[in-house]
Design a protein around this motif. Sequence first.
Motif, PDB file in Angstrom:
ATOM      1  N   TYR A   1       0.860  -1.198  -0.034  1.00  0.00           N
ATOM      2  CA  TYR A   1      -0.060   0.130   0.032  1.00  0.00           C
ATOM      3  C   TYR A   1       0.791   1.377   0.023  1.00  0.00           C
ATOM      4  O   TYR A   1       0.672   2.236  -0.704  1.00  0.00           O
ATOM      5  CB  TYR A   1      -0.789   0.042   1.339  1.00  0.00           C
ATOM      6  CG  TYR A   1      -1.952   1.237   1.336  1.00  0.00           C
ATOM      7  CD1 TYR A   1      -2.923   1.581   0.692  1.00  0.00           C
ATOM      8  CD2 TYR A   1      -1.457   2.042   2.351  1.00  0.00           C
ATOM      9  CE1 TYR A   1      -3.601   2.708   0.603  1.00  0.00           C
ATOM     10  CE2 TYR A   1      -2.245   3.266   2.628  1.00  0.00           C
ATOM     11  CZ  TYR A   1      -3.217   3.692   1.635  1.00  0.00           C
ATOM     12  OH  TYR A   1      -3.920   4.804   1.874  1.00  0.00           O
ATOM     13  N   GLU A   2       1.805   1.408   0.920  1.00  0.00           N
ATOM     14  CA  GLU A   2       2.789   2.516   0.975  1.00  0.00           C
ATOM     15  C   GLU A   2       3.576   2.604  -0.425  1.00  0.00           C
ATOM     16  O   GLU A   2       3.981   3.829  -0.672  1.00  0.00           O
ATOM     17  CB  GLU A   2       3.785   2.357   1.895  1.00  0.00           C
ATOM     18  CG  GLU A   2       2.878   2.657   3.463  1.00  0.00           C
ATOM     19  CD  GLU A   2       2.591   3.871   3.558  1.00  0.00           C
ATOM     20  OE1 GLU A   2       3.055   4.919   3.353  1.00  0.00           O
ATOM     21  OE2 GLU A   2       1.184   3.916   4.143  1.00  0.00           O
ATOM     22  N   ASP A   3       3.897   1.574  -0.981  1.00  0.00           N
ATOM     23  CA  ASP A   3       4.677   1.713  -2.354  1.00  0.00           C
ATOM     24  C   ASP A   3       3.949   1.520  -3.389  1.00  0.00           C
ATOM     25  O   ASP A   3       4.678   1.576  -4.651  1.00  0.00           O
ATOM     26  CB  ASP A   3       5.771   0.142  -2.234  1.00  0.00           C
ATOM     27  CG  ASP A   3       6.606   0.150  -1.114  1.00  0.00           C
ATOM     28  OD1 ASP A   3       6.877   1.271  -0.612  1.00  0.00           O
ATOM     29  OD2 ASP A   3       7.419  -0.794  -1.089  1.00  0.00           O
ATOM     30  N   LEU A   4       2.796   1.892  -3.240  1.00  0.00           N
ATOM     31  CA  LEU A   4       1.806   2.106  -4.601  1.00  0.00           C
ATOM     32  C   LEU A   4       2.385   2.971  -5.713  1.00  0.00           C
ATOM     33  O   LEU A   4       2.433   2.714  -6.669  1.00  0.00           O
ATOM     34  CB  LEU A   4       0.533   2.438  -4.307  1.00  0.00           C
ATOM     35  CG  LEU A   4      -0.764   1.096  -4.335  1.00  0.00           C
ATOM     36  CD1 LEU A   4      -1.828   1.564  -3.555  1.00  0.00           C
ATOM     37  CD2 LEU A   4      -0.669   0.283  -5.403  1.00  0.00           C
ATOM     38  N   GLU A   5       2.738   4.176  -5.226  1.00  0.00           N
ATOM     39  CA  GLU A   5       3.119   5.345  -5.936  1.00  0.00           C
ATOM     40  C   GLU A   5       4.497   4.611  -6.943  1.00  0.00           C
ATOM     41  O   GLU A   5       4.480   5.231  -8.086  1.00  0.00           O
ATOM     42  CB  GLU A   5       3.401   6.604  -5.357  1.00  0.00           C
ATOM     43  CG  GLU A   5       2.217   7.361  -4.895  1.00  0.00           C
ATOM     44  CD  GLU A   5       1.751   6.711  -3.503  1.00  0.00           C
ATOM     45  OE1 GLU A   5       0.420   7.314  -3.012  1.00  0.00           O
ATOM     46  OE2 GLU A   5       2.392   5.780  -2.985  1.00  0.00           O
ATOM     47  N   THR A   6       5.260   4.040  -6.232  1.00  0.00           N
ATOM     48  CA  THR A   6       6.532   3.524  -6.826  1.00  0.00           C
ATOM     49  C   THR A   6       6.241   2.332  -7.956  1.00  0.00           C
ATOM     50  O   THR A   6       6.785   2.431  -8.998  1.00  0.00           O
ATOM     51  CB  THR A   6       7.434   3.143  -5.825  1.00  0.00           C
ATOM     52  OG1 THR A   6       7.961   4.058  -4.876  1.00  0.00           O
ATOM     53  CG2 THR A   6       8.849   2.525  -6.581  1.00  0.00           C
ATOM     54  N   ASN A   7       5.346   1.200  -7.428  1.00  0.00           N
ATOM     55  CA  ASN A   7       5.124   0.168  -8.309  1.00  0.00           C
ATOM     56  C   ASN A   7       4.038   0.375  -9.150  1.00  0.00           C
ATOM     57  O   ASN A   7       3.805  -0.542 -10.324  1.00  0.00           O
ATOM     58  CB  ASN A   7       4.691  -0.871  -7.310  1.00  0.00           C
ATOM     59  CG  ASN A   7       5.708  -1.301  -6.386  1.00  0.00           C
ATOM     60  OD1 ASN A   7       6.825  -1.534  -6.747  1.00  0.00           O
ATOM     61  ND2 ASN A   7       5.269  -1.605  -5.092  1.00  0.00           N
ATOM     62  N   VAL A   8       3.255   1.736  -9.099  1.00  0.00           N
ATOM     63  CA  VAL A   8       2.360   2.088 -10.194  1.00  0.00           C
ATOM     64  C   VAL A   8       2.421   3.377 -10.657  1.00  0.00           C
ATOM     65  O   VAL A   8       1.990   4.171 -10.163  1.00  0.00           O
ATOM     66  CB  VAL A   8       0.721   1.619  -9.557  1.00  0.00           C
ATOM     67  CG1 VAL A   8      -0.348   2.124 -10.461  1.00  0.00           C
ATOM     68  CG2 VAL A   8       0.755   0.529  -9.179  1.00  0.00           C
ATOM     69  N   PRO A   9       3.471   3.551 -11.355  1.00  0.00           N
ATOM     70  CA  PRO A   9       3.783   5.024 -11.793  1.00  0.00           C
ATOM     71  C   PRO A   9       2.542   5.834 -12.354  1.00  0.00           C
ATOM     72  O   PRO A   9       2.396   6.916 -12.454  1.00  0.00           O
ATOM     73  CB  PRO A   9       4.814   4.898 -12.927  1.00  0.00           C
ATOM     74  CG  PRO A   9       5.417   3.548 -12.585  1.00  0.00           C
ATOM     75  CD  PRO A   9       4.370   2.773 -12.142  1.00  0.00           C
ATOM     76  N   GLY A  10       1.562   5.080 -12.966  1.00  0.00           N
ATOM     77  CA  GLY A  10       0.340   5.811 -13.552  1.00  0.00           C
ATOM     78  C   GLY A  10      -0.689   5.843 -12.729  1.00  0.00           C
ATOM     79  O   GLY A  10      -1.755   6.424 -13.000  1.00  0.00           O
ATOM     80  N   LEU A  11      -0.493   5.856 -11.119  1.00  0.00           N
ATOM     81  CA  LEU A  11      -1.674   5.902 -10.243  1.00  0.00           C
ATOM     82  C   LEU A  11      -1.928   7.253 -10.200  1.00  0.00           C
ATOM     83  O   LEU A  11      -1.443   8.282  -9.987  1.00  0.00           O
ATOM     84  CB  LEU A  11      -0.856   5.661  -8.954  1.00  0.00           C
ATOM     85  CG  LEU A  11      -1.903   5.397  -7.709  1.00  0.00           C
ATOM     86  CD1 LEU A  11      -2.892   4.105  -7.959  1.00  0.00           C
ATOM     87  CD2 LEU A  11      -1.267   5.364  -6.282  1.00  0.00           C
ATOM     88  N   CYS A  12      -3.301   7.227 -10.655  1.00  0.00           N
ATOM     89  CA  CYS A  12      -4.233   8.492 -10.528  1.00  0.00           C
ATOM     90  C   CYS A  12      -4.795   9.012  -9.081  1.00  0.00           C
ATOM     91  O   CYS A  12      -5.254  10.018  -9.049  1.00  0.00           O
ATOM     92  CB  CYS A  12      -4.893   8.756 -11.735  1.00  0.00           C
ATOM     93  SG  CYS A  12      -4.345   8.377 -13.044  1.00  0.00           S
ATOM     94  N   GLY A  13      -4.953   7.996  -8.374  1.00  0.00           N
ATOM     95  CA  GLY A  13      -5.787   8.293  -6.926  1.00  0.00           C
ATOM     96  C   GLY A  13      -5.499   7.202  -6.129  1.00  0.00           C
ATOM     97  O   GLY A  13      -5.233   6.077  -6.524  1.00  0.00           O
ATOM     98  N   LYS A  14      -5.387   7.459  -4.894  1.00  0.00           N
ATOM     99  CA  LYS A  14      -5.328   6.463  -3.677  1.00  0.00           C
ATOM    100  C   LYS A  14      -6.348   6.756  -2.685  1.00  0.00           C
ATOM    101  O   LYS A  14      -5.976   7.758  -1.929  1.00  0.00           O
ATOM    102  CB  LYS A  14      -3.947   6.267  -3.080  1.00  0.00           C
ATOM    103  CG  LYS A  14      -3.428   5.408  -2.345  1.00  0.00           C
ATOM    104  CD  LYS A  14      -1.790   5.540  -2.066  1.00  0.00           C
ATOM    105  CE  LYS A  14      -1.324   4.475  -1.278  1.00  0.00           C
ATOM    106  NZ  LYS A  14       0.053   4.717  -1.068  1.00  0.00           N
ATOM    107  N   HIS A  15      -7.213   6.214  -2.339  1.00  0.00           N
ATOM    108  CA  HIS A  15      -8.402   6.475  -1.610  1.00  0.00           C
ATOM    109  C   HIS A  15      -8.961   5.618  -0.396  1.00  0.00           C
ATOM    110  O   HIS A  15      -9.135   4.154  -0.709  1.00  0.00           O
ATOM    111  CB  HIS A  15      -9.568   6.686  -2.378  1.00  0.00           C
ATOM    112  CG  HIS A  15      -9.362   7.857  -3.795  1.00  0.00           C
ATOM    113  ND1 HIS A  15      -9.267   9.293  -3.543  1.00  0.00           N
ATOM    114  CD2 HIS A  15      -9.152   7.655  -4.945  1.00  0.00           C
ATOM    115  CE1 HIS A  15      -8.915   9.822  -4.527  1.00  0.00           C
ATOM    116  NE2 HIS A  15      -8.744   8.795  -5.481  1.00  0.00           N
TER     117      HIS A  15
END
Length: 357
Positions: free
Chosen positions: A281-295
């Motif tokens: 969960y904490e690493d989502l931005e790194t592992n999913v570079p196309g992340l548009c939202g984390k809610h």
Amino acid sequence: MKKYQHRFAYANRIRIHYVEEGEGPLVLLCHGWPESWYSWRHQINALAAQGYRVVAPDQRGYGLTDAAPRVEDYGVLQLVGDLVGLVQELGESNAILVGHDWGAMVAAPAALLRPDMFTKVGLLSVPYMPRRPVRPAARFHMSSQEKHFYQEYFQQVGKVESELEIDVRRSLLGVLYTGSGECRKHPEHRKSSFLSFDKRKHFVDSLIVPDALPEWLTAEDLDFYASEFKHSGFRGSINWYRNVDRNWENTPFLDGAKIRQPAIFIAGEFDGVLKMAAKEYEDLETNVPGLCGKHLIKDAGHWVQQEKPGEVNGLLLDFFRNGAEQENRNVQACHFGQSRCGSGMPRKGFYGASGAS
């Protein structure tokens, strides 16, 4: 119950049952355990009304979809193959893919393996979990020294399904309530969990069966789920868990892979998966570079699209329409404890009972 269009497709050597509504870009909704297409009952018509062709299948081993006979028939490559084959049978070349629970765990490798087909990805409850260096069986062994870990408990063929099938309706109510936000907020019930439980108990003994149904689950809903699992049994759905080691062995080529399509993650604030997969969960931005939202949605548990359908529908529609452009608006929309927007830190949104705050 609302009337839906029920159809069948033959794909990847099995017959797949699905519900379909609407016209427009294809949206494929993939459920988790122990659910069915019906877990998306609040999303199907809502998304279709906004100009999408919405398809919610019973996945392999569930409901009216075929249940293949062998445990190894439920490996991740077969499950991804089902989704690819279904899209093709629908006459489409691409789709927006949204998965909850195990549906998210199949949506992620589907996005990695077929980025040409799955152009946007929604992950609910389970974040993208990159392939780890240690096989799952070793982690199960470490997690189950003092208590049963539910995924380890599920490995013995015939064990947990025989428990669940003694009283299907009661079992489903116990799983659905115990994983819900209502249970997590209850002063006594919150102490219970089926993720980890006493070695002297059976899995069904770890479930809390409430005297009254939670607000988001009607008697009609529960009766439908029970009828589906009385038809299919639990064997096929539990076989998904029995392939986690095999999935690890069969996918070394996914080491270090990142999901680069526009993506969104949505979970309830009380979802136990957030503790199990805290690092992912904490690493989502790194592992999913196309992340548009984390809610995280306030007061919701694991069954987020059923517990808080309005909030989930709003987030999904905004994501579908705007994709990567949504990220800029998320920076402006974050105000609560999970938000660190505008500070150069990961961007996260916290949604209250009435939607974006």
